[in-house]
Design a protein around this motif. Structure first.
Motif, PDB file in Angstrom:
ATOM      1  N   ILE A  82       0.855  -1.211   0.027  1.00  0.00           N
ATOM      2  CA  ILE A  82       0.014  -0.043   0.096  1.00  0.00           C
ATOM      3  C   ILE A  82       0.965   1.006  -0.039  1.00  0.00           C
ATOM      4  CG2 ILE A  82      -1.751   1.292   1.218  1.00  0.00           C
ATOM      5  CD1 ILE A  82      -2.421  -1.486   2.756  1.00  0.00           C
ATOM      6  N   VAL A  83       0.678   2.052  -1.111  1.00  0.00           N
ATOM      7  CA  VAL A  83       1.393   3.632  -0.760  1.00  0.00           C
ATOM      8  C   VAL A  83       0.410   4.656  -0.940  1.00  0.00           C
ATOM      9  CG1 VAL A  83       3.440   2.615  -2.355  1.00  0.00           C
ATOM     10  CG2 VAL A  83       1.445   3.273  -3.521  1.00  0.00           C
ATOM     11  N   ALA A  84       0.790   5.335  -0.146  1.00  0.00           N
ATOM     12  CA  ALA A  84      -0.061   6.648  -0.118  1.00  0.00           C
ATOM     13  C   ALA A  84       0.553   8.011  -0.488  1.00  0.00           C
ATOM     14  CB  ALA A  84      -0.232   7.006   1.430  1.00  0.00           C
ATOM     15  N   GLY A  85      -0.340   8.654  -1.488  1.00  0.00           N
ATOM     16  CA  GLY A  85       0.146   9.952  -2.026  1.00  0.00           C
ATOM     17  C   GLY A  85       0.305  11.081  -1.081  1.00  0.00           C
ATOM     18  N   THR A  86       0.929  11.066  -0.075  1.00  0.00           N
ATOM     19  CA  THR A  86       0.734  12.295   0.847  1.00  0.00           C
ATOM     20  C   THR A  86       1.556  13.380   0.576  1.00  0.00           C
ATOM     21  OG1 THR A  86       2.401  11.242   2.214  1.00  0.00           O
ATOM     22  CG2 THR A  86       0.303  10.609   2.751  1.00  0.00           C
ATOM     23  N   SER A  87       2.614  13.440  -0.041  1.00  0.00           N
ATOM     24  CA  SER A  87       3.392  14.468  -0.683  1.00  0.00           C
ATOM     25  C   SER A  87       3.650  15.497   0.327  1.00  0.00           C
ATOM     26  CB  SER A  87       2.495  15.010  -1.552  1.00  0.00           C
ATOM     27  OG  SER A  87       3.295  16.001  -2.487  1.00  0.00           O
ATOM     28  N   PHE A  88       3.900  15.079   1.718  1.00  0.00           N
ATOM     29  CA  PHE A  88       4.206  16.012   2.984  1.00  0.00           C
ATOM     30  C   PHE A  88       3.287  16.728   3.156  1.00  0.00           C
ATOM     31  CE2 PHE A  88       8.274  14.630   1.040  1.00  0.00           C
ATOM     32  CZ  PHE A  88       9.034  13.940   2.093  1.00  0.00           C
ATOM     33  N   ALA A  89       1.943  16.355   2.853  1.00  0.00           N
ATOM     34  CA  ALA A  89       0.755  17.162   3.320  1.00  0.00           C
ATOM     35  C   ALA A  89       0.550  18.476   2.226  1.00  0.00           C
ATOM     36  CB  ALA A  89       0.850  17.650   4.784  1.00  0.00           C
ATOM     37  N   ARG A  90       1.269  18.452   1.260  1.00  0.00           N
ATOM     38  CA  ARG A  90       1.057  19.519   0.392  1.00  0.00           C
ATOM     39  C   ARG A  90      -0.301  19.539  -0.278  1.00  0.00           C
ATOM     40  NH1 ARG A  90       6.731  19.450  -2.978  1.00  0.00           N
ATOM     41  NH2 ARG A  90       6.489  17.384  -2.206  1.00  0.00           N
ATOM     42  N   ASP A  91      -0.797  20.649  -0.988  1.00  0.00           N
ATOM     43  CA  ASP A  91      -2.190  20.473  -1.173  1.00  0.00           C
ATOM     44  C   ASP A  91      -2.410  19.953  -2.607  1.00  0.00           C
ATOM     45  OD1 ASP A  91      -1.018  22.470  -2.748  1.00  0.00           O
ATOM     46  OD2 ASP A  91      -2.103  24.301  -2.232  1.00  0.00           O
ATOM     47  N   ARG A  92      -1.310  19.612  -3.217  1.00  0.00           N
ATOM     48  CA  ARG A  92      -1.450  19.049  -4.558  1.00  0.00           C
ATOM     49  C   ARG A  92      -1.129  17.567  -4.557  1.00  0.00           C
ATOM     50  NH1 ARG A  92       2.254  23.324  -7.365  1.00  0.00           N
ATOM     51  NH2 ARG A  92       3.406  21.682  -6.403  1.00  0.00           N
ATOM     52  N   HIS A  93      -1.749  16.657  -5.247  1.00  0.00           N
ATOM     53  CA  HIS A  93      -1.397  15.223  -5.408  1.00  0.00           C
ATOM     54  C   HIS A  93      -0.004  15.190  -5.871  1.00  0.00           C
ATOM     55  CE1 HIS A  93      -5.251  13.796  -4.368  1.00  0.00           C
ATOM     56  NE2 HIS A  93      -5.811  14.708  -5.239  1.00  0.00           N
ATOM     57  N   PRO A  94       0.902  14.046  -5.656  1.00  0.00           N
ATOM     58  CA  PRO A  94       2.170  13.794  -6.241  1.00  0.00           C
ATOM     59  C   PRO A  94       2.060  13.560  -7.588  1.00  0.00           C
ATOM     60  CG  PRO A  94       1.745  12.361  -4.472  1.00  0.00           C
ATOM     61  CD  PRO A  94       0.808  13.285  -4.156  1.00  0.00           C
ATOM     62  N   GLY A  95       3.276  13.751  -8.338  1.00  0.00           N
ATOM     63  CA  GLY A  95       3.062  13.494  -9.892  1.00  0.00           C
ATOM     64  C   GLY A  95       3.118  11.927 -10.142  1.00  0.00           C
ATOM     65  N   TRP A  96       3.501  11.176  -9.083  1.00  0.00           N
ATOM     66  CA  TRP A  96       3.495   9.824  -9.345  1.00  0.00           C
ATOM     67  C   TRP A  96       2.141   9.260  -9.236  1.00  0.00           C
ATOM     68  CZ3 TRP A  96       1.636   6.720  -5.404  1.00  0.00           C
ATOM     69  CH2 TRP A  96       1.987   7.106  -4.147  1.00  0.00           C
ATOM     70  N   THR A  97       1.210   9.808  -8.577  1.00  0.00           N
ATOM     71  CA  THR A  97      -0.124   9.188  -8.537  1.00  0.00           C
ATOM     72  C   THR A  97      -0.938   9.643  -9.888  1.00  0.00           C
ATOM     73  OG1 THR A  97      -1.259  11.378  -7.672  1.00  0.00           O
ATOM     74  CG2 THR A  97      -0.446   9.726  -5.990  1.00  0.00           C
ATOM     75  N   ALA A 136      -0.307   1.735  11.797  1.00  0.00           N
ATOM     76  CA  ALA A 136       0.402   0.745  12.931  1.00  0.00           C
ATOM     77  C   ALA A 136       1.685   0.694  12.548  1.00  0.00           C
ATOM     78  CB  ALA A 136      -0.464  -0.614  12.614  1.00  0.00           C
ATOM     79  N   GLN A 137       2.137   1.106  11.276  1.00  0.00           N
ATOM     80  CA  GLN A 137       3.450   1.040  11.015  1.00  0.00           C
ATOM     81  C   GLN A 137       4.056   2.413  11.215  1.00  0.00           C
ATOM     82  OE1 GLN A 137       5.045  -0.413   7.047  1.00  0.00           O
ATOM     83  NE2 GLN A 137       4.995   1.402   6.477  1.00  0.00           N
ATOM     84  N   TRP A 138       3.344   3.535  10.935  1.00  0.00           N
ATOM     85  CA  TRP A 138       3.890   4.949  11.177  1.00  0.00           C
ATOM     86  C   TRP A 138       2.789   5.846  11.684  1.00  0.00           C
ATOM     87  CZ3 TRP A 138       8.661   6.474  11.044  1.00  0.00           C
ATOM     88  CH2 TRP A 138       9.076   7.737  11.019  1.00  0.00           C
ATOM     89  N   PRO A 139       2.947   5.971  13.099  1.00  0.00           N
ATOM     90  CA  PRO A 139       2.021   6.489  13.768  1.00  0.00           C
ATOM     91  C   PRO A 139       1.797   7.786  13.369  1.00  0.00           C
ATOM     92  CG  PRO A 139       3.365   5.493  15.297  1.00  0.00           C
ATOM     93  CD  PRO A 139       3.936   5.436  13.811  1.00  0.00           C
ATOM     94  N   GLY A 140       0.332   8.342  13.053  1.00  0.00           N
ATOM     95  CA  GLY A 140      -0.016   9.584  12.591  1.00  0.00           C
ATOM     96  C   GLY A 140       0.169  10.012  11.288  1.00  0.00           C
ATOM     97  N   TYR A 141       0.434   8.772  10.486  1.00  0.00           N
ATOM     98  CA  TYR A 141       0.542   9.277   8.943  1.00  0.00           C
ATOM     99  C   TYR A 141      -0.619   9.977   8.483  1.00  0.00           C
ATOM    100  CZ  TYR A 141       3.166   8.586   4.288  1.00  0.00           C
ATOM    101  OH  TYR A 141       3.456   9.009   3.542  1.00  0.00           O
ATOM    102  N   ARG A 142      -1.667   9.441   8.963  1.00  0.00           N
ATOM    103  CA  ARG A 142      -2.980   9.988   8.154  1.00  0.00           C
ATOM    104  C   ARG A 142      -3.019  11.659   8.560  1.00  0.00           C
ATOM    105  NH1 ARG A 142      -8.900   7.179   7.762  1.00  0.00           N
ATOM    106  NH2 ARG A 142      -9.427   8.397   5.969  1.00  0.00           N
TER     107      ARG A 142
END
Length: 185
Positions: A82-97, A136-142
């Motif tokens: 599972i990979v998440a397009g968080t992009s360091f909480a920037r307001d745009r989706h990352p290009g890879w998505t 569960a792997q990285w607390p608070g990632y959401r």
């Protein structure tokens, strides 16, 4: 009793959610990952010291050019990532998505092994369960999703067999690699 890795993650995770980290990391981390990868022949990633990590190889959605990005992944327990397009909480989706949405056939490199994958978006009904596994792997990632003001794109990367020479059991050979803990776990 928590492991050293779990304790380290619980200390480092809050730092990764600070404004300073979010400003500096997108600029500083990619070159560090590139140098570390070059020096180690692709066997080591900075992020892999704390979490399972991979290099996602996609085709640019608009350019058609090859694109590589270093990402944290979360094993789903069934041989997928599972990979998440968080992009360091920037307001745009990352290009890879965008690249995966345009061309879901990609490849990944995990611990010096490269294999083909097919990306699918995590359905809305399964997002909370995926986020629970990630956190569960990285607390608070959401928190990246909440702070970005957008719905982060979540993808499942499923290993696929090579068309020309299939391995004896593609689900097992790739699955063990994705479900296995990182070198630091």
């Amino acid at each position: 009793m928590p492991t050293v890795l779990q304790l380290t993650r619980s200390v480092v995770a809050p730092i990764t959610r600070t404004r300073l980290f979010r400003m500096v990391a997108p600029v500083v981390l990619p070159p560090i990952e590139a140098v570390l990868g070059a020096l180690s022949g692709g066997r080591l990633q900075l992020a892999s010291l704390l979490v399972p990590s991979l290099v996602l190889h996609t085709v640019g959605a608009r350019s058609g050019a090859p694109r590589d990005v270093h990402l944290m992944y979360t094993p789903d327990g069934h041989g997928r990532a599972i990979v998440a397009g968080t992009s360091f909480a920037r307001d745009r989706h990352p290009g890879w998505t965008y690249n995966l949405m345009a061309n879901p056939d990609a490849s990944i490199t995990v611990r010096d092994r490269t294999f083909r994958v097919r990306a699918t978006r995590v359905p809305a009904a399964e997002r909370d369960a995926a986020w629970a596994r990630i956190e569960a792997q990285w607390p608070g990632y959401r928190g990246y999703e909440r702070d970005s003001g957008r719905v982060v794109r979540l993808f499942v990367l499923r290993p696929v067999a090579e068309a020309a020479v299939p391995p004896p059991d593609p689900a097992r050979s790739a699955g063990r690699l994705l479900d296995a803990p990182s070198a630091s776990d």
